[in-house]
Motif scaffolding. Structure first.
Motif, PDB file in Angstrom:
ATOM      1  N   ALA A 195     -26.612 -27.322 -30.512  1.00 31.30           N
ATOM      2  CA  ALA A 195     -25.355 -27.850 -29.980  1.00 31.30           C
ATOM      3  C   ALA A 195     -25.507 -29.320 -29.612  1.00 31.30           C
ATOM      4  N   TYR A 196     -26.596 -29.644 -28.948  1.00 32.56           N
ATOM      5  CA  TYR A 196     -26.840 -31.027 -28.533  1.00 32.56           C
ATOM      6  C   TYR A 196     -26.953 -31.951 -29.735  1.00 32.56           C
ATOM      7  N   ASP A 217     -20.049 -38.653 -25.916  1.00 34.98           N
ATOM      8  CA  ASP A 217     -20.672 -39.188 -24.702  1.00 34.98           C
ATOM      9  C   ASP A 217     -20.448 -38.313 -23.476  1.00 34.98           C
ATOM     10  N   ALA A 218     -19.401 -37.495 -23.483  1.00 30.89           N
ATOM     11  CA  ALA A 218     -19.068 -36.662 -22.312  1.00 30.89           C
ATOM     12  C   ALA A 218     -18.177 -35.515 -22.778  1.00 30.89           C
ATOM     13  N   MET A 219     -18.093 -34.453 -21.942  1.00 28.09           N
ATOM     14  CA  MET A 219     -17.308 -33.277 -22.336  1.00 28.09           C
ATOM     15  C   MET A 219     -16.481 -32.734 -21.168  1.00 28.09           C
ATOM     16  N   VAL A 220     -15.368 -32.099 -21.544  1.00 33.71           N
ATOM     17  CA  VAL A 220     -14.532 -31.355 -20.607  1.00 33.71           C
ATOM     18  C   VAL A 220     -14.548 -29.895 -21.053  1.00 33.71           C
ATOM     19  N   ALA A 221     -15.050 -29.025 -20.184  1.00 34.12           N
ATOM     20  CA  ALA A 221     -15.162 -27.591 -20.486  1.00 34.12           C
ATOM     21  C   ALA A 221     -14.065 -26.841 -19.739  1.00 34.12           C
ATOM     22  N   GLU A 271     -30.383 -29.658 -19.065  1.00 33.19           N
ATOM     23  CA  GLU A 271     -31.315 -29.884 -20.173  1.00 33.19           C
ATOM     24  C   GLU A 271     -31.051 -31.179 -20.929  1.00 33.19           C
ATOM     25  N   TYR A 272     -29.783 -31.577 -21.020  1.00 31.17           N
ATOM     26  CA  TYR A 272     -29.428 -32.729 -21.844  1.00 31.17           C
ATOM     27  C   TYR A 272     -28.524 -33.678 -21.060  1.00 31.17           C
ATOM     28  N   ASP A 273     -28.653 -34.933 -21.380  1.00 33.87           N
ATOM     29  CA  ASP A 273     -27.996 -35.973 -20.586  1.00 33.87           C
ATOM     30  C   ASP A 273     -26.588 -36.265 -21.108  1.00 33.87           C
ATOM     31  N   ILE A 274     -25.720 -35.241 -21.038  1.00 31.33           N
ATOM     32  CA  ILE A 274     -24.317 -35.422 -21.409  1.00 31.33           C
ATOM     33  C   ILE A 274     -23.452 -35.031 -20.206  1.00 31.33           C
ATOM     34  N   ARG A 283     -20.203 -35.923 -12.924  1.00 30.45           N
ATOM     35  CA  ARG A 283     -20.841 -35.070 -13.917  1.00 30.45           C
ATOM     36  C   ARG A 283     -21.300 -33.779 -13.262  1.00 30.45           C
ATOM     37  N   ASN A 284     -21.402 -32.722 -14.056  1.00 30.09           N
ATOM     38  CA  ASN A 284     -21.869 -31.417 -13.586  1.00 30.09           C
ATOM     39  C   ASN A 284     -21.018 -30.901 -12.435  1.00 30.09           C
TER      40      ASN A 284
END
Length: 326
Positions: free
Chosen positions: A88-89, A98-102, A118-121, A287-288
């Protein structure tokens, strides 16, 4: 976070009315800020399969009133593995995301939290589930529509229940959460409500029915959440018929109709506010985090906190429902 140029949005888990309104808000807010927006089709599974497509403002026209999700959704066992998340990454980086909305519920937030560790997104989450069981928000996207769909069906059942003086058990969705059952029970004037969070003995239902008979109340309505600890609607009705005489009971299971249909105005506004805020917060460096609305104000809750805490219906509302049903 001025280095954010491309934002991806996806829906995951069970669909909920209002998800399309949230997607629309994300895409159009991103466009306003000069960002490129991409849609990931079929949630985490689509992320692994590289199903990442550009979304322009016109692509999200005429969807605010539609139920379901134009991005589709799926539950992904592969994303639960490190290998799946790595795939996925790699797909996200290849697309320049660069960024996501879940948009989703507890499972969606859990996946986002693990992935972010795990990943810097940067990822922010929007609570999209009819169950209303996500901490950090008063209401989730889809809940209002679901309870109005359920209450409309129950109102129709009341008509025939009244005509035949029958006892009706109506099963609503909620494997782990009783919010739909509680609100539907209060709104329909149900005689008894069975929730996963609180044990309601069968004898309590019998007492309610006896009092109803004493007051010449010729019919009664019982709302049961599908995940009720004492059994589903059919099981409770069968136990009542075996143990006690004199009750002609019928069972109706509303099922997945509660997930469908055009979102209510409340869900459209809630989803729009959250979708807009998601982009703004990502540009601020958030983030997060899960976004929600508490007391009509935007609320940020860390994913770890949102998925570790349990949001339960208030017992005081259940007690109120008992008193008002007399």
């Amino acid at each position: 976070m001025s280095d954010i140029k491309k934002i991806a949005v996806f829906t995951s888990g069970g669909d909920a009315p209002g998800m399309n309104a949230a997607v629309r808000a994300v895409v159009r807010t991103a466009s306003y800020h000069g960002l490129e927006c991409y849609g990931i089709y079929r949630g985490y599974e689509g992320m692994i399969n590289g199903r990442i497509r550009p979304l322009a403002t016109r692509d999200v026209g005429n969807i605010i009133q539609r139920g379901g999700t134009i991005l589709k959704t799926a539950r992904s066992m592969r994303f639960m593995t490190a290998e799946g998340r790595q795939l996925a990454y790699e797909n996200l980086k290849a697309a320049g995301i660069d960024a996501m909305v879940a948009i989703g519920g507890d499972g969606t937030f859990t996946g986002a939290h693990v992935f972010n560790q795990e990943y810097d997104i940067p990822i922010v989450g929007l609570p999209g589930t009819i169950d209303n069981d996500i901490c950090g928000t008063d209401y989730t996207i889809g809940f209002d529509t679901a309870i109005n769909t359920a209450i409309e069906a129950v109102d129709k059942i009341r008509d025939t229940a009244d005509s035949h003086s029958r006892l009706f058990f109506v099963e609503v969705m909620g494997r782990h959460s009783g919010y739909i059952a509680l609100h539907c029970g209060i709104g329909s004037g149900a005689g008894c409500i069975f929730l996963p969070e609180y044990d309601t003995p069968l004898d309590e239902l019998v007492d309610v029915l006896k009092k109803a008979n004493e007051q010449d109340k010729k019919f009664n309505m019982v709302i049961v959440a599908e995940g009720n600890a004492s059994g589903n609607a059919m099981e409770i009705a069968n136990r009542l018929n075996e143990k006690y005489d004199g009750y002609e009971s019928k069972v109706t299971i509303l099922g997945h109709m509660q997930r469908g249909g055009a979102p209510s105005c409340h869900d459209r506004v809630l989803a729009s506010r959250l979708g807009y805020s998601a982009v703004v917060e990502l540009l601020k460096g958030t983030r997060n985090m899960a976004l929600g609305i508490v007391n009509d104000e935007l609320c940020l809750t860390p994913f770890e906190e949102a998925i570790s805490q349990t949001k339960q219906p208030k017992s005081s509302l259940l007690e109120m429902a008992r008193i008002l049903s007399i």
